[in-house]
Design an enzyme around this catalytic site. Structure first.
Site, PDB file in Angstrom:
ATOM      1  N   ASP A  87       0.841  -1.204   0.000  1.00 23.88           N
ATOM      2  CA  ASP A  87       0.000   0.000   0.000  1.00 23.88           C
ATOM      3  C   ASP A  87       0.870   1.246   0.000  1.00 23.88           C
ATOM      4  OD1 ASP A  87       0.832  -0.883   2.557  1.00 23.88           O
ATOM      5  OD2 ASP A  87      -0.487   0.588   3.495  1.00 23.88           O
ATOM      6  N   GLU A  88       0.289   2.321  -0.499  1.00 25.60           N
ATOM      7  CA  GLU A  88       0.851   3.657  -0.373  1.00 25.60           C
ATOM      8  C   GLU A  88       2.308   3.772  -0.831  1.00 25.60           C
ATOM      9  OE1 GLU A  88      -1.655   5.999   2.858  1.00 25.60           O
ATOM     10  OE2 GLU A  88      -0.272   4.620   3.822  1.00 25.60           O
ATOM     11  N   ILE A  89       2.547   3.395  -2.058  1.00 28.38           N
ATOM     12  CA  ILE A  89       3.851   3.730  -2.642  1.00 28.38           C
ATOM     13  C   ILE A  89       3.837   5.211  -2.951  1.00 28.38           C
ATOM     14  CG2 ILE A  89       5.269   3.474  -4.725  1.00 28.38           C
ATOM     15  CD1 ILE A  89       4.480   0.491  -4.622  1.00 28.38           C
TER      16      ILE A  89
END
Lengths: 621, 621
Positions: free
Chosen positions: A333-335
């Site tokens: 998640d959330e690169i």
């Protein structure tokens, strides 16, 4: 007759009558799918020598559960908040001596969609019977049995027949042990409470950018340097203890090692495989799009560095060894583009025409097949497929080996995921995030420096407001899906992220709100007519919350005890709209309390008034 | 040189540098008014035979406090979250052997505005000295001393000089023990924690419509019939224990017996003195203005029934006997017209031209002089003076005997009250209500049945959102007042109403948010330049929160431990506006996180970047 009575009812609207207390019965939470306890509901004593017997059932986890429940039912002595006056307590039948347990398949492992059904029969005479296909179904039935016992001396409902099985196979809690640490005992207590709510997946978000508490035999430096300290570690022995405890309670322990983002804590041991580690998360003067992390605590694994995969594969292999669970949560998640872009080799890659999605694809292709080779189904956060900047296609992530966990955009993202053929676990931040509504955790934030409040807004919490138990209870995780799509919804998880949580708030943040999801995923949130049953559930959840507290779970109260003692009296009942109420001067304090009209209940109430009035006046209706 | 550097800084805005850890020192919460510990800050060992000595000071409460603190400082061994590297620990000076306590007036009672000042001197050599005018000031100084001790073996800061006294004389917590019950031990723990935060008033909202837990010798039936049960009572012995514990900790125990509203629980013993008791609170079909109560739980005392005053005066006299505190809180909030109007005698009174305010005046004239005759100053909620429907004038409530407690409309009502000549206690629900933000407690409320959330609104809580510690810290209770008006502001109270609170959430709802108010009312919320110091306070409050947890107070965390270990790294720092961030697609999750620019900090940060950059490049600035 209708019109005169209607007028009478309207004429009565400025008066009120006391509502006689609704007679209580014994409740089971989550409510079984089929529960038969015909009138007159009967109960008898539980014998002081009562035993739970499982003849010829040689299974260590079942034995552990039987031992636990035998002690519980003999010692709990739960006092219902309302005396169950409707129950016909009889001493003419002998005390219940035995609960016999039958399991047809002792070997079925605790995997997703294992059969959890059971039938429980407590006759008015003779031993009670619990039959289940698996050990895990038997555990669910034991829990149900325990909730049919109350009082001192212990009484037990008799003349009961229950058939039960869950609507959804995946009913979980995600706990973040990286941002703040939780001792093993807190995790065990949580798993125990999950079992009592018939939940079955403890999704353990073990590591993140803030600390790396997991001691891995092949990569000990990660915890040695990346944990909060020697007193804040999970050793292999700890993990084994938690996994075994989970098995004894019918709760799978699903590990998550988040990567390639959320890995700042790895930089203490391996700075060379990181990008942007130990930077200030949001450089002064830069745009939000150019931040380095989704929140303070920077660092991504570098997908272009071969050493990244040397370390990560050892991590994956160790985790697969420590956790028998066939699902492996790989995060993703959330690169944050800014973090990868801070690295010179990645800058070259991008300036030569490469894309962020290609970087992610390199990362996935270098790890996903390896995880699958270890006989694991890989769970990712939805971002790996839906993120606007960095995502991969279904060819890279074949749906037969992949499950996506959704957290953004409510049912819209659920739909996107299943319509692409993926199985999904729902943990919508709009409904299932337990940490929301307590403000933000960032320092030096001038947002809170105000001398006038308009009592609106989310108080600094990105996912505020607080998710009430009703909000959680009412959410339908298959909302808007076709039947075929709905079949891809494995279930749901509430999530407790730990920016502002640690052991001091663990129980109260989780319970009893998670009990609301537990029931919705077990037997639904609607009554037999298809109407939402949140009103009826209130009294049951109150009772269940008090029973949990007495079992050592610090679940928070949802109402004053007065409401529980006076069923129905704390209801919202009015046909007025919010506008009318808002127009009343001096009622600022309550102007926002009651926004929605509840016409149906008002009609029922009016009907009761009519009957009361008629009875008092000797009228015949 | 400035312009090139500015350009450099702007050019650097897409990069970041790690910030070196800010060196920590030892903190005291609330921050003293004057604290001198010159560089190089020094510390020495606390002798294993360390004693606190108060020669010739014969005062039981002081002796109790000295005994308590002597044990605390020898056994606490608080480990600072950041090693206080800035402190020059020296073994060249001998361990500290003694703290000598001097009090000039041993007899001053613990009343409002008693002198709480103290001076504390810990020289680098020889005994430390604590001087105070009163026993209560000495207790504040002992607490400060305890927070200057840390480590194992115990170390103590030396070369310290502190002068301290509070800005406001009234620093309190209001706890509602009627809607849910709290055992005595929970109240004692709360009072102990108050003392550690230098707070001095436990405002005990003992009774309400939901239960009457206080056993009164002259009116035993009120609790016998109106409490939640025999295990949920406060006996005279319990009250005495709490009052004495308060005195030992410098905390006044201010009782509130709310009337004439909020008295539904009295109806169990005395139905004949009540109006609208045991009715459904909001009759079906009626307007909000015609409800019978502000929330479920109906019942007002009938001001036209002489027996009302026979009962109430016995209650008042008993309470005055049980509680030595010279303030008596008489409640008088939320008179709901519909409840009084339900009574036939009141209907006659009103139809003959009487008003609701006249009814209230009859009630006040029948009780207020009696309370005053018992040498009590009467505290009322602001409603008695400001309510739109029922209020009395200053001639009925002479300001010399009356204090009003404000809870509505923020600073506007504070202004109304003081400009009318009344002293005021501020407990604005917009800032100081600790229960807000956890949804509503009403049953069958369809508001929560939704499948799509827009992440806005207060989540069903009338006073939502949740009041963050920063919101509480930043509120100025004398905002908008003249100096003369401000002198009438006695102080403030946070309030924990218990619809959704009981012992399971007591500590976490109260702490550390109440610590924020405690500091603001003790020494303010601004630094020496007059700027709000909430940013600087974050690190100190983190440290104090952890110390409280180790002292047994379950205060909730305000940040991940990582933020504490990496000072400044969790700050909000950006010059962008919310609009820029909101325009970024895919950032829904964080779109609301960071709304306010913090230009000042950004400039400081940029300056640090310049220095770092210059140092690395060998440039001279």
């Amino acid at each position: 007759m209708f019109l005169p009575l209607l007028i009478l009812c309207l004429a009565l609207s400025s008066f009120s009558f006391p509502i006689s207390a609704v007679e209580s019965t014994i409740h089971v939470w989550p409510k079984p799918r089929s529960f038969s306890w015909p009138q007159p509901q009967q109960a008898t004593l539980l014998s002081s020598t009562f035993t739970i017997s499982a003849p010829k059932l040689n299974n260590t986890h079942l034995s552990s559960a039987i031992k636990r429940y035998q002690t519980l039912v003999q010692t709990e002595h739960h006092v219902p908040l309302l005396n169950p006056t409707a129950v016909n307590f009889t001493t003419s039948t002998p005390p219940l001596q035995t609960l016999l347990v039958f399991v047809s398949d002792l070997t079925a492992p605790l995997h997703h969609n294992v059969n959890e059904s059971y039938t429980l029969t407590i006759p008015t005479w003779g031993p009670a019977n619990l039959s289940a296909q698996t050990v895990w179904g038997a555990m669910r039935g034991l829990e149900t049995f325990s909730q049919l016992v109350w009082g001192h001396p212990s009484r037990v409902a008799v003349g009961v027949y229950i058939w039960d099985e869950p609507l959804f196979g995946h009913r979980g809690i995600m706990l973040d042990t990286s941002r703040n640490y939780y001792p093993v005992e807190d995790i065990l207590r949580t798993i125990g409470a999950m079992s009592e709510n018939k939940m079955n997946v403890f999704h353990w978000h073990i590591t993140d950018s803030h600390s790396f508490p997991l001691v891995l035999p092949s990569e000990p430096e990660l915890a040695a340097k990346g944990s909060y300290g020697p007193d804040m570690l999970y050793t292999p022995d700890d993990v084994n203890k938690i996994v075994q405890f989970g098995l004894d309670h019918g709760v799978r322990v699903l590990p998550e090692i988040d990567s390639p983002g959320h890995t700042g804590s790895w930089a203490e041991a391996y700075p060379e495989i990181m990008t942007c580690a130990n930077m200030f998360w949001w450089p002064a003067g830069s745009k939000w799009a150019d931040r380095l992390a989704s929140e303070p605590g920077t660092g991504h694994l570098n997908p272009l560095n071969p050493k990244t995969y040397q370390v990560l594969k050892r991590v994956i292999q160790d985790v697969a060894t420590l956790f028998p669970e066939p699902f492996y949560h790989a995060g993703a998640d959330e690169i944050i583009p800014g973090c990868w872009k801070a690295d010179p080799t990645i800058q070259s890659f991008l300036s030569n025409g490469g894309t962020l999605s290609q970087l992610l694809e390199i990362f996935v292709n270098s790890t996903f097949p390896y995880i699958v080779s270890l006989n694991r189904t890989v769970v990712y956060w939805e971002d790996v497929f839906l993120d606007a900047n960095a995502n991969v296609s279904t060819t890279v992530l074949p749906p037969e080996h992949t499950i996506l966990q959704t957290w953004n955009n409510g049912h819209e993202n659920t739909k996107k995921i299943v319509s692409s053929g993926y199985r999904v676990i729902v943990s919508s931040s709009d409904f299932y995030y337990l940490d929301c509504g307590h403000g933000g955790f960032l320092g030096n934030d001038s947002e809170y420096d105000q001398q006038t409040s308009d009592n609106s807004g989310n108080g600094g919490s990105w996912c505020g407001p607080f998710k009430t138990w009703q909000t959680i209870y009412n959410y339908d995780i298959t909302y808007g899906l076709s039947e075929e799509e709905a079949n891809l919804v494995l279930g749901g998880e509430v999530a407790l992220w730990s920016e502002q949580a640690d052991p001091t708030v663990l129980d109260t943040r989780i319970w009893p709100r998670t009990s609301a999801m537990a029931e919705t995923l077990w037997s639904g949130n609607r009554d037999e007519t298809g109407e939402k049953r949140y009103a009826e559930a209130t009294d049951r959840l109150n009772e269940w919350r008090y029973r949990m507290v007495r079992r050592g779970i610090g679940a928070e109260p949802i109402q004053p005890l007065w409401c529980i003692r006076n069923p129905g009296m704390c209801n919202t009942m009015n046909k007025e709209t919010a506008n009318v109420r808002l127009s009343v001067p001096g009622d600022k304090a309550h102007k926002d309390t009651l926004k929605i009209a509840v016409e149906k209940e008002a009609a029922i109430f009016c009907s009761k008034q009519r009957k009361n009035r008629a009875a008092k006046q000797g009228l015949q209706t």
